[in-house]
Scaffold this motif. Sequence first.
Motif, PDB file in Angstrom:
ATOM      1  N   PRO A  59       0.805  -1.222   0.000  1.00  0.00           N
ATOM      2  CA  PRO A  59       0.000   0.000   0.000  1.00  0.00           C
ATOM      3  C   PRO A  59       0.841   1.276   0.000  1.00  0.00           C
ATOM      4  CG  PRO A  59      -0.112  -1.097   2.137  1.00  0.00           C
ATOM      5  CD  PRO A  59       0.650  -2.002   1.223  1.00  0.00           C
ATOM      6  N   ASP A  60       2.072   1.198   0.531  1.00  0.00           N
ATOM      7  CA  ASP A  60       2.896   2.397   0.662  1.00  0.00           C
ATOM      8  C   ASP A  60       4.164   2.389  -0.174  1.00  0.00           C
ATOM      9  OD1 ASP A  60       1.105   3.316   2.666  1.00  0.00           O
ATOM     10  OD2 ASP A  60       2.155   2.093   4.151  1.00  0.00           O
ATOM     11  N   ASP A  61       4.545   1.209  -0.711  1.00  0.00           N
ATOM     12  CA  ASP A  61       5.793   1.159  -1.458  1.00  0.00           C
ATOM     13  C   ASP A  61       5.831  -0.055  -2.370  1.00  0.00           C
ATOM     14  OD1 ASP A  61       6.120  -0.928   0.368  1.00  0.00           O
ATOM     15  OD2 ASP A  61       8.226  -0.504   0.721  1.00  0.00           O
ATOM     16  N   THR A  62       6.821  -0.046  -3.243  1.00  0.00           N
ATOM     17  CA  THR A  62       7.139  -1.191  -4.092  1.00  0.00           C
ATOM     18  C   THR A  62       8.609  -1.476  -3.881  1.00  0.00           C
ATOM     19  OG1 THR A  62       5.447  -0.637  -5.717  1.00  0.00           O
ATOM     20  CG2 THR A  62       7.246  -2.026  -6.477  1.00  0.00           C
ATOM     21  N   ARG A  63       8.932  -2.764  -3.667  1.00  0.00           N
ATOM     22  CA  ARG A  63      10.323  -3.152  -3.462  1.00  0.00           C
ATOM     23  C   ARG A  63      10.583  -4.439  -4.225  1.00  0.00           C
ATOM     24  NH1 ARG A  63       7.268  -4.557   0.671  1.00  0.00           N
ATOM     25  NH2 ARG A  63       7.510  -6.560   1.713  1.00  0.00           N
ATOM     26  N   THR A  64      11.852  -4.657  -4.555  1.00  0.00           N
ATOM     27  CA  THR A  64      12.248  -5.855  -5.284  1.00  0.00           C
ATOM     28  C   THR A  64      13.335  -6.567  -4.505  1.00  0.00           C
ATOM     29  OG1 THR A  64      11.655  -4.851  -7.395  1.00  0.00           O
ATOM     30  CG2 THR A  64      13.173  -6.725  -7.477  1.00  0.00           C
ATOM     31  N   VAL A  65      13.241  -7.907  -4.500  1.00  0.00           N
ATOM     32  CA  VAL A  65      14.162  -8.743  -3.733  1.00  0.00           C
ATOM     33  C   VAL A  65      14.677  -9.857  -4.632  1.00  0.00           C
ATOM     34  CG1 VAL A  65      14.372 -10.229  -1.698  1.00  0.00           C
ATOM     35  CG2 VAL A  65      12.869  -8.245  -1.626  1.00  0.00           C
ATOM     36  N   LEU A  66      15.978 -10.085  -4.583  1.00  0.00           N
ATOM     37  CA  LEU A  66      16.616 -11.212  -5.262  1.00  0.00           C
ATOM     38  C   LEU A  66      16.845 -12.295  -4.225  1.00  0.00           C
ATOM     39  CD1 LEU A  66      18.127 -12.455  -7.744  1.00  0.00           C
ATOM     40  CD2 LEU A  66      20.196 -11.376  -6.813  1.00  0.00           C
ATOM     41  N   THR A  67      16.420 -13.531  -4.541  1.00  0.00           N
ATOM     42  CA  THR A  67      16.522 -14.642  -3.598  1.00  0.00           C
ATOM     43  C   THR A  67      17.177 -15.836  -4.266  1.00  0.00           C
ATOM     44  OG1 THR A  67      14.466 -13.936  -2.550  1.00  0.00           O
ATOM     45  CG2 THR A  67      15.224 -16.163  -2.046  1.00  0.00           C
ATOM     46  N   ARG A  69      16.773 -28.450  -0.461  1.00  0.00           N
ATOM     47  CA  ARG A  69      16.136 -28.712   0.839  1.00  0.00           C
ATOM     48  C   ARG A  69      17.087 -29.430   1.792  1.00  0.00           C
ATOM     49  NH1 ARG A  69      10.149 -30.321  -1.288  1.00  0.00           N
ATOM     50  NH2 ARG A  69      10.652 -29.572  -3.354  1.00  0.00           N
ATOM     51  N   VAL A  70      17.022 -29.020   3.040  1.00  0.00           N
ATOM     52  CA  VAL A  70      17.754 -29.718   4.100  1.00  0.00           C
ATOM     53  C   VAL A  70      16.797 -30.534   4.959  1.00  0.00           C
ATOM     54  CG1 VAL A  70      19.695 -28.111   4.155  1.00  0.00           C
ATOM     55  CG2 VAL A  70      17.708 -27.690   5.626  1.00  0.00           C
ATOM     56  N   ASP A  71      15.477 -30.358   4.705  1.00  0.00           N
ATOM     57  CA  ASP A  71      14.455 -31.119   5.416  1.00  0.00           C
ATOM     58  C   ASP A  71      13.342 -31.422   4.415  1.00  0.00           C
ATOM     59  OD1 ASP A  71      13.216 -32.053   8.057  1.00  0.00           O
ATOM     60  OD2 ASP A  71      11.680 -30.669   7.293  1.00  0.00           O
ATOM     61  N   GLU A  72      13.231 -32.680   4.016  1.00  0.00           N
ATOM     62  CA  GLU A  72      12.255 -33.068   3.003  1.00  0.00           C
ATOM     63  C   GLU A  72      10.819 -32.823   3.450  1.00  0.00           C
ATOM     64  OE1 GLU A  72      12.376 -34.026  -0.252  1.00  0.00           O
ATOM     65  OE2 GLU A  72      14.483 -33.470  -0.074  1.00  0.00           O
ATOM     66  N   ALA A  73      10.500 -33.140   4.696  1.00  0.00           N
ATOM     67  CA  ALA A  73       9.112 -33.040   5.164  1.00  0.00           C
ATOM     68  C   ALA A  73       8.581 -31.608   5.074  1.00  0.00           C
ATOM     69  CB  ALA A  73       8.998 -33.564   6.586  1.00  0.00           C
ATOM     70  N   SER A  74       9.394 -30.641   5.470  1.00  0.00           N
ATOM     71  CA  SER A  74       8.946 -29.247   5.459  1.00  0.00           C
ATOM     72  C   SER A  74       9.319 -28.525   4.167  1.00  0.00           C
ATOM     73  CB  SER A  74       9.554 -28.486   6.643  1.00  0.00           C
ATOM     74  OG  SER A  74      10.956 -28.346   6.469  1.00  0.00           O
ATOM     75  N   GLY A  75      10.337 -29.008   3.491  1.00  0.00           N
ATOM     76  CA  GLY A  75      10.836 -28.307   2.310  1.00  0.00           C
ATOM     77  C   GLY A  75      11.730 -27.133   2.660  1.00  0.00           C
ATOM     78  N   SER A  76      12.161 -27.030   3.928  1.00  0.00           N
ATOM     79  CA  SER A  76      12.998 -25.909   4.367  1.00  0.00           C
ATOM     80  C   SER A  76      14.332 -25.912   3.626  1.00  0.00           C
ATOM     81  CB  SER A  76      13.240 -25.991   5.871  1.00  0.00           C
ATOM     82  OG  SER A  76      12.022 -25.792   6.568  1.00  0.00           O
ATOM     83  N   LYS A  77      14.752 -24.710   3.219  1.00  0.00           N
ATOM     84  CA  LYS A  77      15.964 -24.551   2.419  1.00  0.00           C
ATOM     85  C   LYS A  77      16.830 -23.419   2.962  1.00  0.00           C
ATOM     86  CE  LYS A  77      13.940 -25.819  -2.046  1.00  0.00           C
ATOM     87  NZ  LYS A  77      13.890 -25.415  -3.451  1.00  0.00           N
ATOM     88  N   PRO A  78      18.160 -23.550   2.838  1.00  0.00           N
ATOM     89  CA  PRO A  78      19.030 -22.397   3.088  1.00  0.00           C
ATOM     90  C   PRO A  78      18.683 -21.298   2.070  1.00  0.00           C
ATOM     91  CG  PRO A  78      20.303 -24.416   3.104  1.00  0.00           C
ATOM     92  CD  PRO A  78      18.931 -24.764   2.588  1.00  0.00           C
ATOM     93  N   GLU A  79      18.678 -20.062   2.551  1.00  0.00           N
ATOM     94  CA  GLU A  79      18.209 -18.963   1.712  1.00  0.00           C
ATOM     95  C   GLU A  79      19.085 -17.735   1.896  1.00  0.00           C
ATOM     96  OE1 GLU A  79      13.815 -17.579   1.235  1.00  0.00           O
ATOM     97  OE2 GLU A  79      14.648 -16.418   2.899  1.00  0.00           O
ATOM     98  N   ALA A  80      19.423 -17.098   0.784  1.00  0.00           N
ATOM     99  CA  ALA A  80      20.105 -15.801   0.807  1.00  0.00           C
ATOM    100  C   ALA A  80      19.235 -14.836   0.016  1.00  0.00           C
ATOM    101  CB  ALA A  80      21.487 -15.903   0.181  1.00  0.00           C
ATOM    102  N   GLU A  81      19.033 -13.655   0.591  1.00  0.00           N
ATOM    103  CA  GLU A  81      18.105 -12.706  -0.010  1.00  0.00           C
ATOM    104  C   GLU A  81      18.657 -11.303   0.165  1.00  0.00           C
ATOM    105  OE1 GLU A  81      13.602 -13.435  -0.072  1.00  0.00           O
ATOM    106  OE2 GLU A  81      13.955 -12.235   1.716  1.00  0.00           O
ATOM    107  N   THR A  82      18.459 -10.461  -0.852  1.00  0.00           N
ATOM    108  CA  THR A  82      18.885  -9.076  -0.750  1.00  0.00           C
ATOM    109  C   THR A  82      17.936  -8.182  -1.537  1.00  0.00           C
ATOM    110  OG1 THR A  82      20.779  -7.570  -0.917  1.00  0.00           O
ATOM    111  CG2 THR A  82      20.472  -9.106  -2.742  1.00  0.00           C
ATOM    112  N   ARG A  83      17.775  -6.996  -1.032  1.00  0.00           N
ATOM    113  CA  ARG A  83      16.926  -6.015  -1.718  1.00  0.00           C
ATOM    114  C   ARG A  83      17.662  -5.494  -2.946  1.00  0.00           C
ATOM    115  NH1 ARG A  83      12.953  -1.890   1.244  1.00  0.00           N
ATOM    116  NH2 ARG A  83      12.055  -0.994  -0.627  1.00  0.00           N
ATOM    117  N   VAL A  84      16.896  -5.239  -4.003  1.00  0.00           N
ATOM    118  CA  VAL A  84      17.439  -4.788  -5.276  1.00  0.00           C
ATOM    119  C   VAL A  84      16.894  -3.394  -5.573  1.00  0.00           C
ATOM    120  CG1 VAL A  84      17.423  -5.240  -7.763  1.00  0.00           C
ATOM    121  CG2 VAL A  84      17.635  -7.143  -6.157  1.00  0.00           C
TER     122      VAL A  84
END
Length: 189
Positions: A60-68, A73-88
């Motif tokens: 509602p107040d802004d637009t932002r972009t993120v690169l991920t 997966r390190v856990d099959e049941a949940s699908g959890s993954k190591p993640e690196a993310e930064t704003r662009v």
Amino acid sequence: MAIEAELKAVVRDPEGVRKRLDEQHGPGRAEVYRDTYYNTADGSLMDADRELRIRTVHGPDDTRTVLTYKSARVDEASGSKPEAETRVEDADAMHEIVRGLGFTPRIAFEKRCRNYSFERDGRRLLATLVRVPELDDATFIEVETSAATEAELAPALALVRVVLAELGVDEADLIAELYTDAVAAARPA
């Protein structure tokens, strides 16, 4: 790289879950995500269960972009993954850079989200109600936190399960299917 400890479920009572989230954490933030997932020309990035995504978030107040970037997966049941993310700063330039490095868009789609950020037991959590128009407007919920190591993943996921249970989401409604796969399957060949 931190691990995104996340569980996703189909929501059987969207209004009830939203009401509980609003009561516990305020009205939430309505946002529209426009996601583009990239792959290598031979498909090896996604075949190895890794993800490269550019997400533009319209709020509602802004637009932002993120690169991920997400590792496998390190856990099959949940699908959890190591993640690196930064704003662009410049979404168009980021898309050009990624394509210039040889990646090709695999799939793009929109998610309509309502986000609730909160703290619990010393952890930052994010609960997101999600609708993907291409998926018959079904409602999903994602609850996530971060785990610094694989050893910390189990207690992080345990907390996520507690939050889901308090919202009335049944363990039987948990799913591990990726939105990318579900949207691809819903589209005509």
